[in-house]
Design a protein around this motif. Structure first.
Motif, mmCIF file in Angstrom:
data_model
loop_
_atom_site.group_PDB
_atom_site.id
_atom_site.type_symbol
_atom_site.label_atom_id
_atom_site.label_comp_id
_atom_site.label_asym_id
_atom_site.label_seq_id
_atom_site.Cartn_x
_atom_site.Cartn_y
_atom_site.Cartn_z
ATOM 1 N N UNK A 87 0.854 -1.196 0.000
ATOM 2 C CA UNK A 87 0.000 0.000 0.000
ATOM 3 C C UNK A 87 0.886 1.242 0.000
ATOM 4 N N UNK A 88 0.257 2.398 -0.212
ATOM 5 C CA UNK A 88 0.975 3.666 -0.200
ATOM 6 C C UNK A 88 1.078 4.213 1.221
ATOM 7 N N UNK A 89 2.078 5.059 1.427
ATOM 8 C CA UNK A 89 2.139 5.841 2.652
ATOM 9 C C UNK A 89 1.205 7.038 2.527
ATOM 10 N N UNK A 90 0.559 7.385 3.636
ATOM 11 C CA UNK A 90 -0.371 8.510 3.605
ATOM 12 C C UNK A 90 -0.360 9.205 4.962
ATOM 13 N N UNK A 91 -0.536 10.522 4.926
ATOM 14 C CA UNK A 91 -0.628 11.281 6.166
ATOM 15 C C UNK A 91 -1.983 11.001 6.806
ATOM 16 N N UNK A 92 -1.961 10.413 8.007
ATOM 17 C CA UNK A 92 -3.195 10.070 8.712
ATOM 18 C C UNK A 92 -3.832 11.363 9.237
ATOM 19 N N UNK A 93 -5.091 11.625 8.936
ATOM 20 C CA UNK A 93 -5.696 12.913 9.324
ATOM 21 C C UNK A 93 -5.703 13.150 10.832
ATOM 22 N N UNK A 94 -5.950 12.112 11.628
ATOM 23 C CA UNK A 94 -5.934 12.309 13.079
ATOM 24 C C UNK A 94 -4.519 12.558 13.573
ATOM 25 N N UNK A 95 -3.549 11.850 13.001
ATOM 26 C CA UNK A 95 -2.157 12.075 13.384
ATOM 27 C C UNK A 95 -1.726 13.486 13.000
ATOM 28 N N UNK A 96 -2.170 13.936 11.841
ATOM 29 C CA UNK A 96 -1.846 15.301 11.412
ATOM 30 C C UNK A 96 -2.347 16.322 12.430
ATOM 31 N N UNK A 97 -3.578 16.153 12.879
ATOM 32 C CA UNK A 97 -4.145 17.092 13.839
ATOM 33 C C UNK A 97 -3.367 17.067 15.149
ATOM 34 N N UNK A 98 -2.963 15.881 15.585
ATOM 35 C CA UNK A 98 -2.205 15.756 16.835
ATOM 36 C C UNK A 98 -0.854 16.450 16.714
ATOM 37 N N UNK A 99 -0.149 16.192 15.621
ATOM 38 C CA UNK A 99 1.203 16.740 15.452
ATOM 39 C C UNK A 99 1.142 18.258 15.257
ATOM 40 N N UNK A 100 0.193 18.726 14.472
ATOM 41 C CA UNK A 100 0.054 20.175 14.302
ATOM 42 C C UNK A 100 -0.328 20.842 15.616
ATOM 43 N N UNK A 101 -1.187 20.186 16.397
ATOM 44 C CA UNK A 101 -1.570 20.750 17.682
ATOM 45 C C UNK A 101 -0.418 20.817 18.663
ATOM 46 N N UNK A 102 0.487 19.867 18.548
ATOM 47 C CA UNK A 102 1.620 19.844 19.475
ATOM 48 C C UNK A 102 2.736 20.772 19.051
ATOM 49 N N UNK A 103 2.998 20.882 17.763
ATOM 50 C CA UNK A 103 4.171 21.626 17.303
ATOM 51 C C UNK A 103 3.841 22.898 16.526
ATOM 52 N N UNK A 104 2.595 23.092 16.146
ATOM 53 C CA UNK A 104 2.248 24.280 15.381
ATOM 54 C C UNK A 104 2.995 24.315 14.060
ATOM 55 N N UNK A 105 3.523 25.507 13.726
ATOM 56 C CA UNK A 105 4.251 25.663 12.469
ATOM 57 C C UNK A 105 5.517 24.810 12.431
ATOM 58 N N UNK A 106 6.050 24.463 13.596
ATOM 59 C CA UNK A 106 7.272 23.662 13.639
ATOM 60 C C UNK A 106 7.016 22.200 13.265
ATOM 61 N N UNK A 107 5.761 21.840 13.044
ATOM 62 C CA UNK A 107 5.462 20.481 12.579
ATOM 63 C C UNK A 107 6.003 20.252 11.176
ATOM 64 N N UNK A 108 6.197 21.351 10.428
ATOM 65 C CA UNK A 108 6.650 21.241 9.047
ATOM 66 C C UNK A 108 8.076 21.752 8.926
ATOM 67 N N UNK A 109 8.893 21.143 8.059
ATOM 68 C CA UNK A 109 8.538 20.103 7.083
ATOM 69 C C UNK A 109 8.803 18.671 7.551
ATOM 70 N N UNK A 110 9.383 18.485 8.761
ATOM 71 C CA UNK A 110 9.871 17.150 9.124
ATOM 72 C C UNK A 110 8.990 16.407 10.121
ATOM 73 N N UNK A 111 8.588 17.076 11.220
ATOM 74 C CA UNK A 111 7.870 16.361 12.268
ATOM 75 C C UNK A 111 6.557 15.771 11.773
#
Length: 251
Positions: A87-111
């Protein structure tokens, strides 16, 4: 359903770190009347990790995979799992919300990559830093950090595998035959393995030392009542052949 573990990291195979996961998993399972059936240690080799995961996905065991799910270049487990599943790799929507909530703008581009999982994966909540692990079928992926991995494993077991818990876990009962040689007792061992297919049989010989004679520790592992019957019958059979029998460490 057997329980297995994949423990990943070059640092373990090089000796830079000592593995703590296996003993912890044994304890976690034992508290629920379960046992660990196998463990495989792997370095940070994508080909080996992918092959091991392919076997895990196809094998039907309950498997816990430790390590390699971070965002650094040596974290290959997420991509290897996707390839093993086809299967393909995909950004999990719930994981995205968790990581963005924890790191804000610092979630990108790596975390944010820590939320990229094989398509269809389910999240495992992380009570320490909130960055989730993930599950694909009966294979569950947790970080290499013990403080995170161990409670995540407990939550997976308690939420999805209570049907495997046992109030009467298997026991390991043993006895010691003094001045015994395995070659002289193969027929007896074969007879008991055939007679008790529900039990696991073990034979552990020891060489003679200045303190004690040569001996063999025999063991039966399985349901308590059945293991006790098998051990008693095996002891009787050994004594009938003239061997001195002593209690083993397991009973």
């Amino acid at each position: 359903m057997d329980v297995g573990a994949l423990i990943i990291g070059d640092e373990l195979l090089s000796g830079k770190r000592q593995d703590k996961h296996m003993q912890a998993l044994i304890r976690i399972l034992a508290a629920r009347g379960m046992k660990l059936a196998w463990v495989e240690y792997l370095g940070d080799s994508p080909a080996r990790i992918e092959a091991a995961l392919a076997r895990a996905f196809q094998g039907g065991d309950l498997v816990f995979s430790f390590g390699g799910i971070g965002a650094t270049p040596d974290d290959h487990t997420r991509a290897c799992a996707a390839r093993a599943l086809g299967v393909e790799l995909a950004l999990h929507p719930e994981a995205r919300a968790i990581i963005e909530g924890r790191f804000g703008d610092e979630a990108y581009p790596h975390r944010i990559n820590m939320g990229v999982f094989p398509a269809g994966a389910r999240l495992i909540a992380n009570p320490v830093n909130q960055i989730p692990g993930f599950s694909c079928g009966h294979v569950h992926f947790v970080p290499g950090f013990p403080s995170m991995a161990w409670p995540m494993i407990e939550s997976v077991l308690d939420a999805g595998y209570r049907h495997l818990f046992s109030d009467t876990p298997d026991v390991d009962l043993t006895l010691v035959a003094v001045d015994a040689r395995e070659g002289d007792l193969i027929d007896l061992m074969q007879d008991f393995v055939a007679r008790y297919p529900a039990l696991r049989f073990s034979s552990l010989p020891s060489f003679a030392t200045a303190e004690r004679p040569m001996q063999i520790e025999f063991g039966f592992t399985g349901p308590p009542s059945l293991a006790a019957i098998a051990l008693a019958e095996f002891e009787k059979a050994l004594k009938a052949r003239g061997y001195t029998v002593q209690p083993g460490k397991g009973g």
